[in-house]
Motif scaffolding. Structure first.
Motif, PDB file in Angstrom:
ATOM      1  N   TYR A 103       0.879  -1.281  -0.031  1.00 11.97           N
ATOM      2  CA  TYR A 103      -0.157  -0.059  -0.161  1.00 11.97           C
ATOM      3  C   TYR A 103       0.928   1.203   0.016  1.00 11.97           C
ATOM      4  CZ  TYR A 103      -3.386  -3.442   1.105  1.00 11.97           C
ATOM      5  OH  TYR A 103      -4.420  -4.334   1.037  1.00 11.97           O
ATOM      6  N   PHE A 104       2.166   1.198  -0.323  1.00 16.85           N
ATOM      7  CA  PHE A 104       3.006   2.366  -0.262  1.00 16.85           C
ATOM      8  C   PHE A 104       2.626   3.480  -1.315  1.00 16.85           C
ATOM      9  CE2 PHE A 104       5.621  -0.514  -2.543  1.00 16.85           C
ATOM     10  CZ  PHE A 104       6.070   0.386  -3.444  1.00 16.85           C
ATOM     11  N   LYS A 105       2.085   3.077  -2.456  1.00 20.85           N
ATOM     12  CA  LYS A 105       1.542   3.909  -3.482  1.00 20.85           C
ATOM     13  C   LYS A 105      -0.235   4.206  -3.349  1.00 20.85           C
ATOM     14  CE  LYS A 105       4.970   2.837  -6.755  1.00 20.85           C
ATOM     15  NZ  LYS A 105       5.223   1.960  -7.983  1.00 20.85           N
ATOM     16  N   THR A 106      -0.757   3.619  -2.477  1.00 23.24           N
ATOM     17  CA  THR A 106      -2.261   3.806  -2.383  1.00 23.24           C
ATOM     18  C   THR A 106      -2.692   5.203  -1.659  1.00 23.24           C
ATOM     19  OG1 THR A 106      -2.331   1.514  -2.080  1.00 23.24           O
ATOM     20  CG2 THR A 106      -4.421   2.633  -1.603  1.00 23.24           C
ATOM     21  N   GLN A 107      -3.622   5.822  -2.396  1.00 24.35           N
ATOM     22  CA  GLN A 107      -4.121   6.932  -1.899  1.00 24.35           C
ATOM     23  C   GLN A 107      -5.066   6.508  -0.464  1.00 24.35           C
ATOM     24  OE1 GLN A 107      -6.563   8.632  -4.953  1.00 24.35           O
ATOM     25  NE2 GLN A 107      -4.839  10.356  -5.423  1.00 24.35           N
ATOM     26  N   ARG A 108      -5.082   7.576   0.603  1.00 26.82           N
ATOM     27  CA  ARG A 108      -5.431   7.273   1.899  1.00 26.82           C
ATOM     28  C   ARG A 108      -7.129   6.690   1.851  1.00 26.82           C
ATOM     29  NH1 ARG A 108      -5.573  12.765   5.568  1.00 26.82           N
ATOM     30  NH2 ARG A 108      -7.281  13.682   4.662  1.00 26.82           N
ATOM     31  N   TYR A 113      -7.828   0.381   6.095  1.00 24.65           N
ATOM     32  CA  TYR A 113      -8.055   0.561   7.499  1.00 24.65           C
ATOM     33  C   TYR A 113      -9.704   0.051   7.973  1.00 24.65           C
ATOM     34  CZ  TYR A 113      -4.646   4.602   7.267  1.00 24.65           C
ATOM     35  OH  TYR A 113      -3.508   5.071   7.103  1.00 24.65           O
ATOM     36  N   GLU A 114      -9.898  -0.189   9.187  1.00 25.02           N
ATOM     37  CA  GLU A 114     -11.044  -0.440   9.623  1.00 25.02           C
ATOM     38  C   GLU A 114     -12.025   0.853   9.350  1.00 25.02           C
ATOM     39  OE1 GLU A 114     -13.021  -3.255  10.657  1.00 25.02           O
ATOM     40  OE2 GLU A 114     -14.549  -1.786  10.507  1.00 25.02           O
ATOM     41  N   ARG A 115     -13.248   0.503   8.685  1.00 22.87           N
ATOM     42  CA  ARG A 115     -13.938   1.623   8.167  1.00 22.87           C
ATOM     43  C   ARG A 115     -15.504   1.569   8.998  1.00 22.87           C
ATOM     44  NH1 ARG A 115     -10.505   5.367   6.316  1.00 22.87           N
ATOM     45  NH2 ARG A 115      -9.430   4.349   4.406  1.00 22.87           N
ATOM     46  N   TYR A 130      -0.086   6.921   6.635  1.00 18.32           N
ATOM     47  CA  TYR A 130       0.215   5.696   5.978  1.00 18.32           C
ATOM     48  C   TYR A 130      -0.461   4.495   6.207  1.00 18.32           C
ATOM     49  CZ  TYR A 130       4.332   8.687   5.789  1.00 18.32           C
ATOM     50  OH  TYR A 130       5.264   9.680   5.379  1.00 18.32           O
ATOM     51  N   TYR A 131      -0.021   3.108   5.611  1.00 18.90           N
ATOM     52  CA  TYR A 131      -0.552   2.130   6.264  1.00 18.90           C
ATOM     53  C   TYR A 131       0.431   1.036   6.454  1.00 18.90           C
ATOM     54  CZ  TYR A 131      -3.591  -1.819   6.691  1.00 18.90           C
ATOM     55  OH  TYR A 131      -4.175  -3.159   7.342  1.00 18.90           O
ATOM     56  N   TYR A 132       0.531   0.857   7.937  1.00 19.28           N
ATOM     57  CA  TYR A 132       1.695   0.209   8.420  1.00 19.28           C
ATOM     58  C   TYR A 132       1.259  -1.404   8.297  1.00 19.28           C
ATOM     59  CZ  TYR A 132       2.364   4.752  10.461  1.00 19.28           C
ATOM     60  OH  TYR A 132       2.525   6.129  10.528  1.00 19.28           O
ATOM     61  N   GLY A 133       2.313  -2.155   8.194  1.00 16.66           N
ATOM     62  CA  GLY A 133       2.308  -3.572   8.228  1.00 16.66           C
ATOM     63  C   GLY A 133       2.140  -4.088   9.649  1.00 16.66           C
ATOM     64  N   GLY A 134       1.283  -5.106   9.992  1.00 18.91           N
ATOM     65  CA  GLY A 134       1.193  -5.670  11.396  1.00 18.91           C
ATOM     66  C   GLY A 134       2.522  -6.627  11.502  1.00 18.91           C
ATOM     67  N   ALA A 135       3.266  -6.809  10.583  1.00 18.94           N
ATOM     68  CA  ALA A 135       4.233  -7.639  10.910  1.00 18.94           C
ATOM     69  C   ALA A 135       5.534  -7.323  11.704  1.00 18.94           C
ATOM     70  CB  ALA A 135       4.586  -8.547   9.585  1.00 18.94           C
ATOM     71  N   VAL A 136       5.539  -5.926  11.552  1.00 17.61           N
ATOM     72  CA  VAL A 136       6.854  -5.350  12.173  1.00 17.61           C
ATOM     73  C   VAL A 136       6.184  -4.168  13.346  1.00 17.61           C
ATOM     74  CG1 VAL A 136       8.846  -3.999  12.005  1.00 17.61           C
ATOM     75  CG2 VAL A 136       8.271  -5.548  10.151  1.00 17.61           C
TER      76      VAL A 136
END
Ligand SMILES: CC(=O)N[C@H]1[C@@H](OP(=O)(O)OP(=O)(O)OC[C@H]2O[C@@H](n3ccc(=O)[nH]c3=O)[C@H](O)[C@@H]2O)O[C@H](CO)[C@H](O)[C@@H]1O
Ligand SMILES: [Mn+2]
Length: 221
Positions: A103-108, A113-115, A130-136
């Motif tokens: 998602y690093f090129k995705t518009q917000r 996200y949970e909507r 940003y959209y952060y990965g849950g893995a880190v």
């Protein structure tokens, strides 16, 4: 573990904690100087969603019981991470997250996200960055503790209302980071996924999530 030993904080003190419901299957890996490994046996679940979201509570408890006395920094990483290049002290900071590689090129407004306002992880379409990965998730032990404890509390509130956020603890982590900004952002170099093609912007893949046979490794679809 073998790829971590080649790349992850080589030359520094590292204590790995591996959480598993199959402790007997953890291979015997020869560890470098200053590195040690503790296997933590955890209960199983018949839903993978439950296994992944429970990590917040496990991290909270591990910090309370051990890490407060033994570590300065902690990283919580997916177990399916494989390391291909150096992951060192450049990743340390007060509070550290990684941009999700998908998602690093995705518009917000299109970020996953949970909507639903009913969930504690809710982020309105007008907000987000940003959209952060849950893995880190990483940083100073005290700061990571606040994240883990808060997300665990929010997950509990959701569970009591029988609602599960779109991407479990990852959704709650995104909510936390939106209003409590991480002090350091790792690029998707540190959180890649093997099924994604490598774009020209990404020169080095440092850590990557292996392709898995979901039917074999997950208890449910
Ligand atoms: C790249 C990335 O940011 N990945 C996130 C994404 O899925 P992924 O597709 O990376 O999910 P995954 O299958 O790796 O599961 C996440 C992690 O949960 C643990 N696990 C999962 C299933 C199971 O049966 N047993 C078990 O122990 C394990 O540490 C695993 O690595 O979304 C998940 C939540 O929905 C997590 O936030 C992951 O971190
Ligand atoms: Mn993963």
């Amino acid at each position: 573990m073998e790829s971590a030993e080649q790349n992850y904080f080589v030359g520094f003190h590292v204590h790995y904690y591996i959480f598993t419901d199959h402790p007997e299957e953890v291979p015997d890996v020869k560890l470098g100087q200053g590195h040690q490994l503790t296997v933590m046996t955890v209960g199983s679940s018949n839903r993978w969603q439950e296994m992944t979201l429970r990590r917040m509570e496990r991290l909270e408890k591990l910090i309370e019981s051990r890490l407060v006395n033994e570590a300065d920094y902690v990283f919580s990483l997916d177990v399916d991470s494989k390391f291909y290049a150096r992951w060192g002290v450049e990743t340390l900071g007060r509070l550290v997250g990684a941009i999700h590689p998908g998602y690093f090129k995705t518009q917000r407004e299109h970020l996953p996200y949970e909507r639903r306002p009913e969930s504690q992880a809710f982020i309105p379409y007008s907000d987000g960055d940003y959209y952060y990965g849950g893995a880190v998730l990483g940083g100073a032990v005290k700061d990571v503790y606040e994240v883990a404890k808060t997300c665990r509390e929010q997950l509990d509130i959701d569970a009591a209302k029988s609602i599960e956020a779109a991407w479990q603890e990852e959704s709650h982590l995104n909510k936390y980071f939106l209003y409590n900004k991480p002090s350091k952002l790792l690029s998707p170099e540190y959180l890649w996924q093997a099924h994604l093609p490598q774009p020209k912007e990404v020169k080095i893949i440092r850590s990557c999530h292996v392709i898995k046979n979901y039917a074999a490794v997950r208890p449910n679809p």
